[in-house]
Scaffold this active site. Structure first.
Site, PDB file in Angstrom:
ATOM      1  CG  HIS A 113      -2.154  -0.885   1.010  1.00 23.84           C
ATOM      2  ND1 HIS A 113      -2.114  -2.203   1.408  1.00 23.84           N
ATOM      3  CD2 HIS A 113      -3.382  -0.697   0.479  1.00 23.84           C
ATOM      4  CE1 HIS A 113      -3.263  -2.792   1.124  1.00 23.84           C
ATOM      5  NE2 HIS A 113      -4.056  -1.892   0.563  1.00 23.84           N
ATOM      6  CG  HIS A 165      -7.917   3.080  -0.412  1.00 24.47           C
ATOM      7  ND1 HIS A 165      -9.147   2.530  -0.164  1.00 24.47           N
ATOM      8  CD2 HIS A 165      -7.049   2.037  -0.518  1.00 24.47           C
ATOM      9  CE1 HIS A 165      -9.042   1.202  -0.124  1.00 24.47           C
ATOM     10  NE2 HIS A 165      -7.775   0.880  -0.326  1.00 24.47           N
ATOM     11  CG  HIS A 213      -6.952  -3.018   4.861  1.00 24.08           C
ATOM     12  ND1 HIS A 213      -7.014  -4.257   4.284  1.00 24.08           N
ATOM     13  CD2 HIS A 213      -6.550  -2.169   3.883  1.00 24.08           C
ATOM     14  CE1 HIS A 213      -6.679  -4.162   3.006  1.00 24.08           C
ATOM     15  NE2 HIS A 213      -6.382  -2.905   2.740  1.00 24.08           N
TER      16      HIS A 213
END
Length: 606
Positions: free
Chosen positions: A270, A459, A380
């Site tokens: 990520h 995100h 996450h």
């Protein structure tokens, strides 16, 4: 015998083709490569991973005043740039970027060459054939292009010079889903997709792509993973990571470093953020976390490691010790068909009950699974952004639907997200929504009045440095929108994604939503996972990538009928309509952002 030997040697010499002597020997040293123009040979794909690049060797001259122009196709986009002395010396010649694939390119180069005080200026045109785009495939019906198709819908004149770096992911491959960790248990090693990285211009042509095979191997534990977190640093070079590795390369493919993660950590994905002092912030996980129950686990996407330029670990943020890893409010309402990239269409719309969460948490089922506590995918974290103003990091936690700022002292500074489910010690740290006049906005549970909304499974939470000053900061985010309002909607097509910008008063602990876009397009742009929103200072604009929009699947079989069709947008600051809209066809996107060839080719020593 001596006479016969002499005759034999003479006969053999006559039989050897004259060309052989051109390589050395009797005719002396000689270069036998084809040369164009007034310099040396051309090296295509000089570092093996960037086939649409080349170096025109300097042939022993000192080069200066270099300009390169890739002659565009009809109605194509011109790429033209100057080259710094540092880049000329590093590559031993003129670096060429932006060749069209499967095409005989015409490359105009102007330069001055100098040898022992004598200088001459030239303008040459090189003809360079570049090969077609190649990528590994999984052999499934949704793969219809080597990388992706392109549909250019709108590009305003001010943005026609844009190049967009696209970080996409291939479908899961049969050769890339073989390994698991079991020492300790858990981790995210099976998260393994072949990379599809490229640069596309505003005419819709691919002008660069990565041939990853020399540095990537789906069957190797330490050379595989998901290539993510690409960023062009201030020095013009690219940094990113994959699996158990983090790396830095230039755009021609020259390796600066390619490193294993420090042994304390595992499973990079990520985000890799570069700081002003040359340090890097890596989103990783623990390779051996000792839980309160005595179990040793590999954690999942819940740690940040800070490393210096030599790879030495400077600091770490263990989020399971800083936040509440047992807050399950968001986990219970996530769409189980799209828990990040572990997409299972047969589970679309399904959620977890409190009993199911409790059963999972009491088991020894650790790894990339939804659940609470260290060793499961409770946090996450999908982005980390370093803020030098107060030596803090801003993280985006998808499975908490929260954007959180944490200091070097490991203390939470503020939380931008729904107040539901946070322990008492975090309650004073929750930002309070206000309107443009600073008046409080009424909220009940996870829903607010006045058009304000939190982010949901978001995100890329990035501070906009150029707009921020002191305690007043601006933060952009991509609000994916799953579980909006802490619930699943009555109908799947009611879901939408958006880009959003918040104004935060860190002293008053308030947040104002100053801009959003995406709700207008509704479900057509809904991106359940991945995606990006980021401010661009060079054009005072906001760029966004709706990276997994447009996929269609069969609810009965769980099979996808189409791949996603991601869309790149770019808006002038606070504009209501986009200046750029470019749709990519039949591909799964992660992130995309404007790439600067000028920055890459004019980088100097740091």
């Amino acid at each position: 015998m001596k006479l016969k030997h002499s005759i034999l040697c003479a006969s053999m010499a006559l039989a050897i083709p004259a060309a052989a002597f051109a390589m050395g020997g009797a005719s002396g040293p000689h270069t036998n490569y084809i040369m164009q123009g007034h310099l040396g040979e051309v090296m295509m794909n000089p570092y093996e991973i960037a086939p649409l690049t080349a170096v025109i060797r300097d042939n022993g001259y000192d080069l200066s005043d270099v300009t390169v122009r890739i002659v565009p196709k009809t109605n194509g986009q011109e790429i033209k740039y100057t080259v710094s002395r540092a880049q000329l010396l590093t590559h031993g010649g003129i670096p060429v970027f932006g060749l069209y694939p499967d095409y005989l390119n015409h490359v105009e180069v102007s330069y001055t060459r100098t040898l022992r005080g004598k200088s001459e200026s030239f303008k040459d045109t090189y003809q360079l054939y570049a090969p077609p785009v190649y990528t590994e495939v999984a052999g499934i019906p949704t793969e219809r292009h080597a990388l992706f198709g392109v549909k250019v819908k709108k590009v305003d004149p001010e943005f026609k010079d844009r190049l967009y770096f696209v970080n996409n992911l291939a479908e899961k491959s049969g050769i890339g889903t073989r390994a698991v960790w079991n020492n300790p248990m858990g981790g995210a090693l099976q998260w393994n997709f072949f990379p599809q990285n490229s640069v596309v211009d505003t005419a819709g042509d691919i002008r660069w792509y990565m041939f990853a095979n020399p540095i990537f191997d789906l069957q190797s534990l330490y050379k595989s993973g998901v290539m993510m977190g690409f960023k062009q640093n201030d020095d013009g070079m690219l940094t990113w990571g994959f699996g158990q590795t983090y790396v830095k390369y230039d755009i021609l493919g020259r390796e600066v470093f390619n490193r294993r993660l420090p042994l304390r950590f595992n499973d990079y994905s990520h985000s890799m953020d570069d700081a002003q002092n040359g340090h890097y912030f890596l989103r990783v996980a623990s390779s051996n976390y000792l839980r309160d129950d005595g179990k040793h686990v590999r954690t999942v996407r819940d740690m940040i490691a800070e490393v210096d330029k030599n790879g030495v670990v400077v600091e770490e943020w263990r989020l399971a010790d800083i936040l509440d890893p047992y807050r399950d409010n968001v986990l219970k309402v996530l769409d189980q068909g799209a828990v990040c990239l572990n997409i299972d269409a047969s589970q679309a719309g399904k959620t977890l009950t409190a009993e199911e969460i409790a059963k999972a948490d009491s088991s020894d089922n650790f790894g990339d699974v939804v659940g609470t506590g260290a060793g499961r995918n409770w946090a996450h974290v999908n982005s980390v952004d370093y803020d030098p103003e107060d030596d803090s990091i801003i993280i985006s936690s998808r499975h908490q639907s929260a954007i959180i700022k944490i200091g070097r002292d490991k203390k939470v500074k503020w939380i931008l997200g729904s107040p539901e489910g946070w322990k008492e010690k975090f309650q004073p740290l929750l930002l309070k929504p206000v309107d443009a006049n600073g008046k409080p906005i009424k909220c009940e549970g996870s829903k607010c009045e006045g058009g304000f909304d939190w982010t949901w499974t978001q995100h890329t939470a990035f501070k906009i440095d150029e707009k921020s000053k002191g305690d007043i900061i601006y933060v952009s985010a991509f609000d994916n929108g799953d579980a909006r309002g802490m619930e699943q909607p009555a109908l799947p097509d009611m879901k939408y994604s958006r880009s959003v910008i918040y104004k935060i008063d860190q002293k008053k602990m308030t947040v104002e939503q100053i801009w959003e876009w995406g709700k207008e397009r509704g479900h057509s742009l809904f991106s359940a996972v991945t995606s990006l929103t980021e401010y661009q200072a060079d054009k005072d604009s906001v760029m966004m990538y709706f990276a997994t929009a447009g996929a269609q699947y069969d609810l009965k079989t769980g099979a996808f009928n189409t791949a996603p069709n991601p869309t790149i947008f770019e808006f002038k600051w606070m504009a209501k309509e986009p200046s750029v809209e470019i749709q990519l066809l039949d591909c799964t996107g992660y992130q995309a952002w404007p790439f600067s060839i000028d920055k890459a080719m004019n980088a100097t020593a740091q």
